[in-house]
Design an enzyme around this catalytic site. Structure first.
Site, short mmCIF file in Angstrom:
data_model
loop_
_atom_site.label_atom_id
_atom_site.label_comp_id
_atom_site.label_asym_id
_atom_site.label_seq_id
_atom_site.Cartn_x
_atom_site.Cartn_y
_atom_site.Cartn_z
CD GLU A 20 -2.67 -1.24 2.52
OE1 GLU A 20 -3.62 -0.43 2.67
OE2 GLU A 20 -2.34 -2.06 3.39
CB SER A 152 -5.63 -1.10 0.16
OG SER A 152 -5.38 0.06 0.91
CE1 TYR A 219 -7.19 4.02 -1.21
CE2 TYR A 219 -6.84 1.71 -1.71
CZ TYR A 219 -7.00 2.73 -0.80
OH TYR A 219 -6.96 2.45 0.53
NE ARG A 258 -13.16 2.24 6.17
CZ ARG A 258 -12.17 1.88 5.34
NH1 ARG A 258 -11.17 2.70 5.10
NH2 ARG A 258 -12.19 0.69 4.78
CG ASP A 260 -14.27 -1.76 6.18
OD1 ASP A 260 -14.61 -0.60 6.48
OD2 ASP A 260 -13.20 -2.04 5.60
CD GLU A 273 -10.30 -5.07 5.85
OE1 GLU A 273 -9.64 -6.13 5.71
OE2 GLU A 273 -10.10 -4.07 5.16
CG ASN A 275 -9.43 -0.57 7.39
OD1 ASN A 275 -8.69 -1.07 6.57
ND2 ASN A 275 -10.74 -0.83 7.39
N GLY A 279 -7.15 5.06 4.98
CA GLY A 279 -6.67 5.97 3.95
C GLY A 279 -7.17 7.40 4.15
#
Length: 329
Positions: A20, A152, A219, A258, A260, A273, A275, A279
Site C-alpha cells: 500500500e 486496501s 482508489y 474504520r 467494515d 475487518e 482499519n 486511507g
C-alpha cells in the site's frame, strides 16, 4: 482549540514498504498539506525499510516532537513502527503496538470477535493450493480468498467456483499467509471511529465490473458510489455504530479507525475487518464521513493529531466513551 505551538514539530510518516506504499504516499501528502496549511510546524518523512532502524536518528535530526502515522499495511499499520515510537517515547496518532498488530491480523481479529459473540463470516486459514480448494468447498461457493494481513483489498479475490481457486490463491499467497472466508452477499458499509465516537455510516456501491469493494474500486474507479446518509433506518444505523465501537474496542484499538461490514438481506451485520490507519486520500472514507458532520479535512487531521497530546495511558489504552460526533450515531 489547541494552539499550533502546543504540537511542537510534527512528522508525517508516509510511504513505507508494504503493498500500500502508493496509497500511503497520497495519504501522507494530504495530511502534511492539511497540517502545514494550519500553521503547524510539519515535516514529511518518506519512510523506507532501511530507514526503520534509524528512525530515532531521523526524528532527532528533524527535531520532531510527535508523529502522525500515515503508513498503511505492513511495517506501519501492524505495530512495528508503533513499537519503535514507544521505545523512543515519541507520541503518535492512532492505536498502540498491540492493537495495531491485532487489527492487521485478520485471523486473530476475527477470533477475538467470534469469542465475544460478534458476527463475522466463517473462515479457514490455509497452507497451499490443496487446502485452499478443500476449505472453499467446505465453506460453500462463493468464497473470498485473501491474505491474512495487508489492507486496501490487496490480493483479495471473490471465487465463484473450483476453476477460479488457483489464480486467487496465487494472488493472495504473493502477499503472505492465506485465508478463505465465506462470502456474504449484501450491502457494504463502513463506520468511522474518531476519539471513541462514531461518524455516520457510509454505504459503498462498487460498479458492476467490481465484484466487491476491491483495490481498483477504492482508489482508481471513478464510478464507485458512496451513500451518506447510508439509507439505513436510524435504529439500525445506531446498532451498526454500536457494533463498530465494540469491535474496535475489543481489539484494544484507540484514537481513530474504520470498521467494515456486510449487511445481508436479513439485516444481519457481518464484521469484515478493522482499519487502524485508514486511507486519507481523495477517495477515502474517513474524510467523507467527517464532512457529513461538518468537519473539513484540515479539522479532521487536527482532531486526530490532538489525540497525541493526551497521556499515553489514555491515548493508547481504552476508548473514551461510546457517543457520537456532532449528532452522528
Amino acid at each position: 482549540m489547541t494552539d499550533t505551538m502546543d504540537f511542537g514539530r510534527v512528522a508525517v510518516l508516509m510511504g513505507g514498504w508494504s503493498a500500500e506504499r502508493d496509497v500511503s504516499l497520497n495519504s501522507g501528502q494530504a495530511v502534511f498539506d492539511a497540517l502545514a496549511g494550519q500553521g503547524i510546524d510539519t515535516v514529511a518523512i518518506d519512510l523506507h525499510r532501511e530507514d526503520a532502524r534509524e528512525l530515532g536518528r531521523i526524528l532527532r535530526e528533524q527535531d520532531v516532537d510527535r508523529v502522525f502515522i500515515a503508513l498503511h499495511g505492513r511495517g506501519g499499520e501492524d505495530g512495528q513502527v508503533q513499537a519503535l515510537l514507544d521505545l523512543l517515547d515519541v507520541p503518535y496518532t492512532g492505536s498502540g503496538m498491540a492493537a495495531s498488530a491485532v487489527g492487521m491480523d485478520k485471523v486473530l481479529c476475527k477470533r477475538i470477535w467470534q469469542s465475544a459473540g460478534l458476527d463475522t463470516p466463517a473462515f479457514a486459514v490455509v497452507d497451499g493450493l490443496a487446502e485452499t480448494q478443500a476449505a472453499a468447498a467446505r465453506l460453500g461457493w462463493p468464497v473470498i480468498v485473501k491474505p491474512t494481513a495487508d489492507g486496501s483489498s490487496v490480493g483479495v479475490s471473490k471465487v465463484d467456483g473450483p476453476d477460479e481457486v488457483a489464480p486467487a490463491w496465487r494472488e493472495a499467497a504473493a502477499h503472505g499467509p492465506v485465508m478463505v472466508e465465506r462470502f456474504v452477499a449484501g450491502g457494504e458499509y463502513t463506520v468511522t471511529i474518531l476519539a471513541g465516537k462514531t461518524l455516520p455510516a457510509i454505504r459503498i456501491e462498487a460498479s458492476g465490473e467490481h465484484a466487491f469493494y476491491d483495490y481498483q474500486a477504492k482508489y482508481e474507479a471513478e464510478d464507485t458510489g458512496y451513500r451518506i446518509p447510508c439509507g439505513l433506518a436510524a435504529d439500525e444505523e445506531r446498532r451498526m455504530a454500536a457494533a463498530a465501537r465494540e469491535a474496535f474496542e475489543l481489539i484494544g484499538a484507540t484514537g481513530w479507525g474504520r470498521v467494515d461490514f456486510i449487511r445481508d438481506p436479513d439485516g444481519r451485520h457481518w464484521l469484515i475487518e478493522v482499519n487502524t490507519v485508514p486511507g486519507m486520500t481523495g477517495h477515502s472514507l474517513v474524510p467523507m464521513a467527517a464532512r457529513e458532520v461538518g468537519m473539513d479535512f484540515p479539522a479532521l487531521c487536527r482532531s486526530i493529531l490532538e489525540q497525541t497530546l493526551a497521556p499515553k495511558t489514555a491515548a493508547h489504552g481504552g476508548a473514551d466513551g461510546g457517543e457520537s460526533v456532532h449528532g452522528a450515531v
